[in-house]
Design an enzyme around this catalytic site. Structure first.
Site, mmCIF file in Angstrom:
data_model
loop_
_atom_site.group_PDB
_atom_site.id
_atom_site.type_symbol
_atom_site.label_atom_id
_atom_site.label_comp_id
_atom_site.label_asym_id
_atom_site.label_seq_id
_atom_site.Cartn_x
_atom_site.Cartn_y
_atom_site.Cartn_z
ATOM 1 C CG ASP A 10 6.483 -53.718 19.663
ATOM 2 O OD1 ASP A 10 7.625 -54.024 20.054
ATOM 3 O OD2 ASP A 10 6.270 -52.737 18.933
ATOM 4 C CB SER A 11 7.810 -50.849 22.894
ATOM 5 O OG SER A 11 8.337 -50.883 21.579
ATOM 6 C CB CYS A 73 9.115 -55.728 21.948
ATOM 7 S SG CYS A 73 10.217 -54.384 22.334
ATOM 8 C CD GLU A 152 6.902 -45.294 15.893
ATOM 9 O OE1 GLU A 152 6.232 -44.392 16.410
ATOM 10 O OE2 GLU A 152 7.294 -46.312 16.503
ATOM 11 C CB CYS A 184 14.866 -52.983 15.874
ATOM 12 S SG CYS A 184 13.703 -51.708 16.359
ATOM 13 C CG HIS A 186 10.073 -49.577 14.290
ATOM 14 N ND1 HIS A 186 9.874 -50.165 15.510
ATOM 15 C CD2 HIS A 186 9.289 -48.468 14.268
ATOM 16 C CE1 HIS A 186 9.009 -49.441 16.202
ATOM 17 N NE2 HIS A 186 8.640 -48.412 15.481
HETATM 18 N N1 DGL Z 1 9.932 -52.600 19.499
HETATM 19 C C1 DGL Z 1 11.270 -52.173 19.824
HETATM 20 C C2 DGL Z 1 12.248 -53.310 19.524
HETATM 21 O O1 DGL Z 1 11.999 -54.183 18.724
HETATM 22 C C3 DGL Z 1 11.659 -50.912 19.080
HETATM 23 C C4 DGL Z 1 11.018 -49.651 19.592
HETATM 24 C C5 DGL Z 1 11.390 -49.304 21.023
HETATM 25 O O2 DGL Z 1 12.513 -48.833 21.275
HETATM 26 O O3 DGL Z 1 10.545 -49.517 21.870
HETATM 27 O O4 DGL Z 1 13.298 -53.345 20.082
#
Ligand code: DGL
Length: 268
Positions: A10-11, A73, A152, A184, A186
């Site tokens: 993931d990011s 992600c 976060e 997303c 989060h």
């Molecule tokens: N993990 C990213 C997503 O699910 C969210 C956070 C980001 O913008 O990197 O799209």
């Protein structure tokens, strides 16, 4: 091959919501997780940038000898998966397709909202999959860039978060959606706050749940399920801020993480 780990990336920390569902669905599997905490967010970056970051991470995970890769992600699933999956010889799945499948079977009135990053919404991938599954559905996307920082920051059940959700979701509620995809990583953490705003008539879809089920099916089909004799061992890598990541992970995952390692991802 069967006892090799599953690569998940993931990011940043968000993909831990997906790792958690994989741990629940596949308790005998080892996970190698990479969070690109130095380069997060991906959601405001271009397709080219997200693809080149994803390619580096896949290269790193391949070096760890994973048996398959889960792109946890949504943004990377939307922008990079289709390109990068053809560059390796192991199975790779993302979160968008499973999320779309759940939403398509959940809707009753055919009106579906999708919330996510700017990039995920701009990619239209949820819309494309949903239209393929049910050509008559109407899909309404809404980017909600303020939500990731709030999660976060730990502002989960907070009046400020609720107010922001109210503003973001107003136009989707006015479109009479009956299903909302939390597109997303989060957002599942904000599920209760979202439900407060949407009310009980709108079904909330968490793509992570269906992704974990799809992963199980994939491993079964390819005869890659772990034989599960040794105790599981998960490893966590990040590109920056290992301690902060570990604290966040320990607030989400069903197991305790003792160590998170830093990786210079740019060299891959
Ligand atoms: N993990 C990213 C997503 O699910 C969210 C956070 C980001 O913008 O990197 O799209």
């Amino acid at each position: 091959m069967n006892n090799l780990p599953i690569g998940v990336f993931d990011s940043g920390v968000g993909g831990l919501t997906v790792a958690k569902e994989i741990m629940n669905e596949l308790p005998n599997e080892n996970i190698i997780y990479f969070g690109d905490t130095a380069r997060v967010p991906y959601g405001d970056k271009s397709r080219e940038t997200v693809t080149s970051y994803s390619r580096q991470i896949v290269e790193f995970l391949m070096g760890k000898e994973v048996k398959c890769i889960v792109v946890a992600c949504n943004t990377a699933s939307a922008y990079a998966l289709e390109t990068v999956r053809h560059e390796v010889d192991i199975p790779m799945i993302g979160v968008v397709k499973p999320g779309a499948r759940t939403a398509a079977s959940a809707t009753r009135n055919g009106r579906i909202g999708v919330i996510g990053t700017e990039a995920t919404v701009r990619s239209h991938l949820y819309n494309d999959y949903l239209k393929k599954l049910s050509p008559n559905v109407s899909v309404f996307g809404k980017a909600c860039p303020l939500l990731c920082p709030l999660v976060e920051e730990g502002w989960i059940d907070d009046p400020v978060t609720e107010e922001i959700l109210r503003r973001y979701l107003k136009e989707l509620i006015e479109k009479d959606i009956d299903t909302l995809v939390l597109g997303c990583t989060h957002y599942p953490i904000l599920k209760n706050a979202v439900a407060k705003v949407t009310g009980e008539n709108i079904r909330l879809v968490n793509p992570a749940l269906e992704t974990a089920r799809e992963l199980k099916k994939l491993l079964e089909e390819k005869d890659l399920l772990s034989s599960g004799t040794a105790p599981v061992k998960h490893c966590f890598y990040v590109s920056d801020g290992a301690d902060k990541f570990r604290d966040f992970a320990n607030s989400i995952l069903p197991c305790e993480i003792i160590e998170t390692k830093d990786v210079n991802i740019k060299k891959f």
